[in-house]
Design an enzyme around this catalytic site. Structure first.
Site, PDB file in Angstrom:
ATOM      1  N   CYS A   1       7.136  42.312 -35.297  1.00 35.00           N
ATOM      2  CA  CYS A   1       7.893  43.321 -34.562  1.00 35.00           C
ATOM      3  C   CYS A   1       8.313  42.763 -33.210  1.00 35.00           C
ATOM      4  O   CYS A   1       7.477  42.593 -32.319  1.00 35.00           O
ATOM      5  CB  CYS A   1       7.035  44.578 -34.395  1.00 35.00           C
ATOM      6  SG  CYS A   1       7.734  45.813 -33.293  1.00 35.00           S
TER       7      CYS A   1
ATOM      8  N   CYS B   1       7.875  45.064 -30.198  1.00 39.12           N
ATOM      9  CA  CYS B   1       6.476  45.173 -29.785  1.00 39.12           C
ATOM     10  C   CYS B   1       6.026  43.936 -29.003  1.00 39.12           C
ATOM     11  O   CYS B   1       5.347  44.050 -27.976  1.00 39.12           O
ATOM     12  CB  CYS B   1       5.565  45.324 -31.003  1.00 39.12           C
ATOM     13  SG  CYS B   1       6.031  46.641 -32.135  1.00 39.12           S
ATOM     14  N   ASP B   2       6.381  42.750 -29.495  1.00 40.54           N
ATOM     15  CA  ASP B   2       5.793  41.509 -28.983  1.00 40.54           C
ATOM     16  C   ASP B   2       6.789  40.525 -28.367  1.00 40.54           C
ATOM     17  O   ASP B   2       6.373  39.533 -27.766  1.00 40.54           O
ATOM     18  CB  ASP B   2       5.024  40.808 -30.113  1.00 40.54           C
ATOM     19  CG  ASP B   2       3.938  41.702 -30.691  1.00 40.54           C
ATOM     20  OD1 ASP B   2       3.101  42.156 -29.897  1.00 40.54           O
ATOM     21  OD2 ASP B   2       3.942  41.955 -31.909  1.00 40.54           O
TER      22      ASP B   2
END
Length: 317
Positions: free
Chosen positions: A138, A141-142
């Site tokens: 993701c 997300c990261d």
């Protein structure tokens, strides 16, 4: 059997609280069905999407914002939304269903599977070892952890290219590694990709190993790239599709296709009376938030018809 968590005999029990399940819950509420939505990831996987630009009515918003809009709409009606993991479902002789979620049991007349999917992995050495230490699924997300770094996005579909475009906002260089001849995103994203000087595509290539120490340091390709199979990299983001979460449906003799997707008709019905399905877990060929939401609403309507036309008693009757 244990104690039923609620004295309600629900008209519809929706398994999955992503946008598909929440939209189905909204429509079921509009039909005055006694409705419960049960899921362990409120909003679903779209909440990990940074920007959504293809949902009618919203020119541009985040996946989290879209999920919240649909949930807020669903809560306009008298429905129950429960955060829990469904472990088992049984069908009673009275045609009702029992849903075992965490340590509680819920009972209802129909089931709607909106369970979605999980990320598909490469299944190569090093992938599990370096999960969240250089291997991710993701970008929203990261991706921010990779400012000024070199990264790979694995995959060749629209999702992979969108992830690469987002990652390029952080990373100094993004390589799209794809096993096929040519990546195949939507035309608008293809144009964005080729205009982006940070993105480079490596076609006809597979990653066969991920290496590092505390964090990812390199990957091994199945063929040389610029004279070497080992390629130094800081992060690997895998976007090669998803695995349908259909085991619960399978346990109820619902038919699946060879991919493990629930087979539905145009009314979102499965082969088992009283069981419906919608969204990414189904065999619909085009999987988008808007198509899943539409299928969920269709399923809610036909669950309403089914409940109206059938007499279904509680399990103990």
């Amino acid at each position: 059997m244990g104690n039923i968590a609620s004295k309600k005999l629900y008209d519809i029990m929706i398994i999955g609280s992503g946008v598909t399940g929440l939209a189905a819950g909204m429509y079921a509420g509009r039909f005055n069905l006694k409705t419960i939505v049960i899921g362990n990831l409120r909003g679903g996987v779209i909440t990990t999407t940074n920007i959504v630009e293809n949902y009618p009515g919203f020119k541009r918003l985040s996946g989290m914002e879209l999920a919240k809009e649909i949930e807020d709409h669903a809560r306009e009606y008298k429905i129950d939304i429960i955060d829990a993991k469904v472990k088992k479902i049984e069908k009673c002789k009275t045609k009702s269903f029992l849903v075992y979620a965490d340590n509680k049991i819920y009972e209802g007349k129909t089931i709607l599977f909106a369970t979605g999917t999980i990320y598909r992995g490469l299944n190569v050495p090093g992938e599990a070892e370096f999960a969240n230490r250089g291997v991710h699924y993701c970008v929203s997300c990261d991706g921010p952890f990779y400012k000024g770094k070199k990264c790979i996005v694995v995959g060749g579909g629209d999702s992979a290219v969108k992830e690469a475009l987002l990652l390029s906002e952080y990373a100094s260089k993004v390589y799209i590694v794809y096993r096929g001849e040519k990546v195949r995103p939507e035309p608008i994203n293809y144009e964005r990709m080729i205009r982006n000087k940070k993105i480079e595509v490596i076609n006809n290539t597979n990653i066969v190993e991920i290496k590092g120490d505390k964090f990812v340091k390199s990957v091994i390709f199945d063929k040389p790239y610029k004279g070497n199979k080992e390629f130094k990299i800081d992060g690997v983001f895998i976007e090669i599709g998803h695995i349908p979460l259909s085991d619960l449906a399978k346990s109820l003799s619902v038919k699946l296709n060879e991919k493990g997707e629930i087979i539905i008709d145009k009314e979102s019905k499965t082969n088992v009376p009283g069981i419906f399905a919608a969204g990414d877990v189904t065999n619909s060929t085009w999987k988008q938030a808007i198509t899943g939401v539409a299928e969920g609403c269709i399923a809610a309507y036909h669950a309403y018809v089914y409940v109206s036309q059938n007499t279904i008693k509680p399990c103990g009757d």
